[in-house]
Scaffold this active site. Sequence first.
Site, PDB file in Angstrom:
ATOM      1  N   LYS A 125       6.404  33.368  48.135  1.00 17.76           N
ATOM      2  CA  LYS A 125       6.538  34.765  47.700  1.00 17.76           C
ATOM      3  C   LYS A 125       5.267  35.554  48.006  1.00 17.76           C
ATOM      4  O   LYS A 125       5.319  36.747  48.301  1.00 17.76           O
ATOM      5  CB  LYS A 125       6.867  34.815  46.213  1.00 17.76           C
ATOM      6  CG  LYS A 125       8.288  34.370  45.877  1.00 17.76           C
ATOM      7  CD  LYS A 125       8.566  34.567  44.406  1.00 17.76           C
ATOM      8  CE  LYS A 125      10.030  34.307  44.085  1.00 17.76           C
ATOM      9  NZ  LYS A 125      10.447  32.943  44.375  1.00 17.76           N
ATOM     10  N   GLU A 209       3.166  39.606  38.880  1.00 17.71           N
ATOM     11  CA  GLU A 209       3.618  40.962  39.168  1.00 17.71           C
ATOM     12  C   GLU A 209       3.609  41.804  37.895  1.00 17.71           C
ATOM     13  O   GLU A 209       3.791  41.283  36.794  1.00 17.71           O
ATOM     14  CB  GLU A 209       5.045  40.958  39.734  1.00 17.71           C
ATOM     15  CG  GLU A 209       5.174  40.367  41.112  1.00 17.71           C
ATOM     16  CD  GLU A 209       6.612  40.385  41.603  1.00 17.71           C
ATOM     17  OE1 GLU A 209       7.507  40.672  40.787  1.00 17.71           O
ATOM     18  OE2 GLU A 209       6.827  40.118  42.784  1.00 17.71           O
ATOM     19  N   HIS A 244      16.739  35.087  33.223  1.00 19.19           N
ATOM     20  CA  HIS A 244      16.410  35.551  34.579  1.00 19.19           C
ATOM     21  C   HIS A 244      17.442  35.087  35.610  1.00 19.19           C
ATOM     22  O   HIS A 244      17.165  35.083  36.807  1.00 19.19           O
ATOM     23  CB  HIS A 244      15.016  35.090  35.009  1.00 19.19           C
ATOM     24  CG  HIS A 244      13.934  35.559  34.085  1.00 19.19           C
ATOM     25  ND1 HIS A 244      13.580  36.886  33.963  1.00 19.19           N
ATOM     26  CD2 HIS A 244      13.126  34.871  33.230  1.00 19.19           C
ATOM     27  CE1 HIS A 244      12.593  36.991  33.083  1.00 19.19           C
ATOM     28  NE2 HIS A 244      12.307  35.793  32.623  1.00 19.19           N
ATOM     29  N   ARG A 301      19.360  32.644  52.568  1.00 24.25           N
ATOM     30  CA  ARG A 301      20.593  31.861  52.452  1.00 24.25           C
ATOM     31  C   ARG A 301      21.716  32.779  52.000  1.00 24.25           C
ATOM     32  O   ARG A 301      21.501  33.952  51.712  1.00 24.25           O
ATOM     33  CB  ARG A 301      20.407  30.737  51.434  1.00 24.25           C
ATOM     34  CG  ARG A 301      19.924  31.263  50.073  1.00 24.25           C
ATOM     35  CD  ARG A 301      19.947  30.217  49.011  1.00 24.25           C
ATOM     36  NE  ARG A 301      19.241  30.621  47.800  1.00 24.25           N
ATOM     37  CZ  ARG A 301      19.710  31.424  46.863  1.00 24.25           C
ATOM     38  NH1 ARG A 301      20.920  31.939  46.992  1.00 24.25           N
ATOM     39  NH2 ARG A 301      19.009  31.722  45.791  1.00 24.25           N
TER      40      ARG A 301
END
Length: 671
Positions: A125, A209, A244, A301
């Site tokens: 990421k 973040e 999440h 994907r």
Amino acid sequence: MHVNTTSAKTITKLLIANRGEIACRVISTAQRMGIATVAIYSDADQHARHVQLADEAVHVGAAASSDSYLQIERIIAAAKQTGAQAIHPGYGFLSENEAFADACASNHIIFVGPPVNAIAAMGSKSAAKAIMDEAGVPLVPGYHGSEQDADTLAAAADKIGYPVLLKAAYGGGGKGMRLVEQASEFNDALASAKREAKASFGNERMLIEKFIRNPRHVEVQVFADEHGNAVYLAERDCSVQRRHQKILEEAPAPALAEKTRVAMGEAAVRAAQAIDYVGAGTVEFLFDANNQFYFMEMNTRLQVEHPVTEMITGLDLVEWQLRVAAGETLPLAQDDIQLNGHAFEARIYAEDPDNDFLPCTGRLNHLRAPLTSAHVRIDTGVVEGDEVTAFYDPMIAKLVVWDVDRSSALRRLQQALSQYRITGLSTNISFLQRICAHPQFQRAELTTQFIDKHATQLFQQTDIDVNRYAIIASLFDIYQRQQQSQVAAWYSPWDNADSFRLNQGFSHQLQWQYGEQTLTIQLTQQGQQFSLANDAQQQWQVLDFDGDYLSISENGHRFRVAVADDGAEVTLFNQLERVSVSRYRVADTLNSEADAGGLQAPMNGTVVEVLVQVDDWVEKDQALLIMEAMKMEYTIRAPAAGRVSEVFYQPGELVSDGAELLGLAQDTDNA
């Protein structure tokens, strides 16, 4: 722009390196295209639906995914053994594993997915953020650096400003993710997130973040081929999540301005082109209250929620994947892609929403799904009688609906959910129904905090007239016994068991258990009519039972109730309610002295870490032990202050549902 090319790559046999509903879904398209299919399976899946549907199947190991579905060498060997020219990885497992894609290439097997370098670029990421920044894709403020010591990460969080979101750099699906509201919580959250990331992805690297409050989660489906063509196939709103992880998705995203929709789609295409992407991918964005969107990550994907895109575009994304993998150009250009109507997907999980969405294991004793049609689609990997085990994700099925607009599609979804009936374990069906009925959801007032924000209404138990359900269960029980007796009795009136009396009614007394309640129902039968012993004015009659629905008349009012009977309990389904009552039996007397202070495993799983030792004094709610099950981590906490008297399991050991994990002596000596 799009010139059809004849591919030098031929796919006549496809191995699906996955299980469950996605394996079944890929098999369906491949067989429609005339491509032979090969399934792989573990010990736990030898009788699974995907194994039955495939043309061939190869055993690859023990039940644990680490011993089977994650065994790269065995999967490659299975492809070679069966002569499969290509491997479709589905999602999860090895779908975003660059080593697996590289192994396919090294063995001259087509990997139905992006090139290795694209997986690698998006696998981290942190690296992905840098690439997206250079490509002009908006980013959420955060830290994506290589320095990973706790002090550096804590300092970065302080600089960004709380609240912050810790995320596994090589993760997905909510694993290794923690929301940290203040600095005092950071170190514990970091340790937990790293531990879960290491267990799930083999890498504990984290990024941080800024946490954007109440955003929407909007993602864009992109597709690219080997010839430089790339398109976006609309967007999906996946805001409704728990832990999440998504549970309700829809396409297109509601209340999105056309200008924003195009800008988001074009940004997603730039993201794909920045890494020379090929195949199906999803670019995920956070969308804030000011109509600004920020790149979160790119999933290299097919997504779980891809069916809603298929429903509004009329396209088969797996077919596109196979054609692109074979070297063909994209079937359509951007301007050729048309959107029609609105679609929802509801994920049916074996879990208990009222117990923090704890996954459930068990047998699907009774499974009835709504009829499929042009409006209703069901993707599933199970049938009635199958077991949901602790080894894999607890998703039972994906219920997908379509209609001409959002309100019509939502009505379809509510109707279909009311027709989905499962017993043998807890599911989230009723919870999904409550979400769909919520006024804010119906008005498309969506946010990733939707469930937390509306918890009072969503988790509020409606007042259930349990006694009424016990009456209906009693009528069902009597009717069943009398019908069976009539079949056995032939023509002998003495064996008819219809409770016939010359001058008076016959009394039936039945007892049911509902939680801690014991319900005693006394009915008087006169011919085909029943009345309560204490209320002769209320007249009941069973009209028919067709194997699924019990037809009843109550004082002339006729209605139907769906019924499932597994012997031990009777479950009644009526609109938003599912009520199970057990046939009464005297429970075994519990040894309260032995049970005092015990802490049981909430489900089958593996002990990850024991945080205490024998003789340690602990306070109420203190973390004692961490276990992992169904890809999620659970912390066992002290129900009260006390001293640890015994520790029954060590890290790495398997535990069964209900097993006592630790002993806790609740004395007052904390010296």
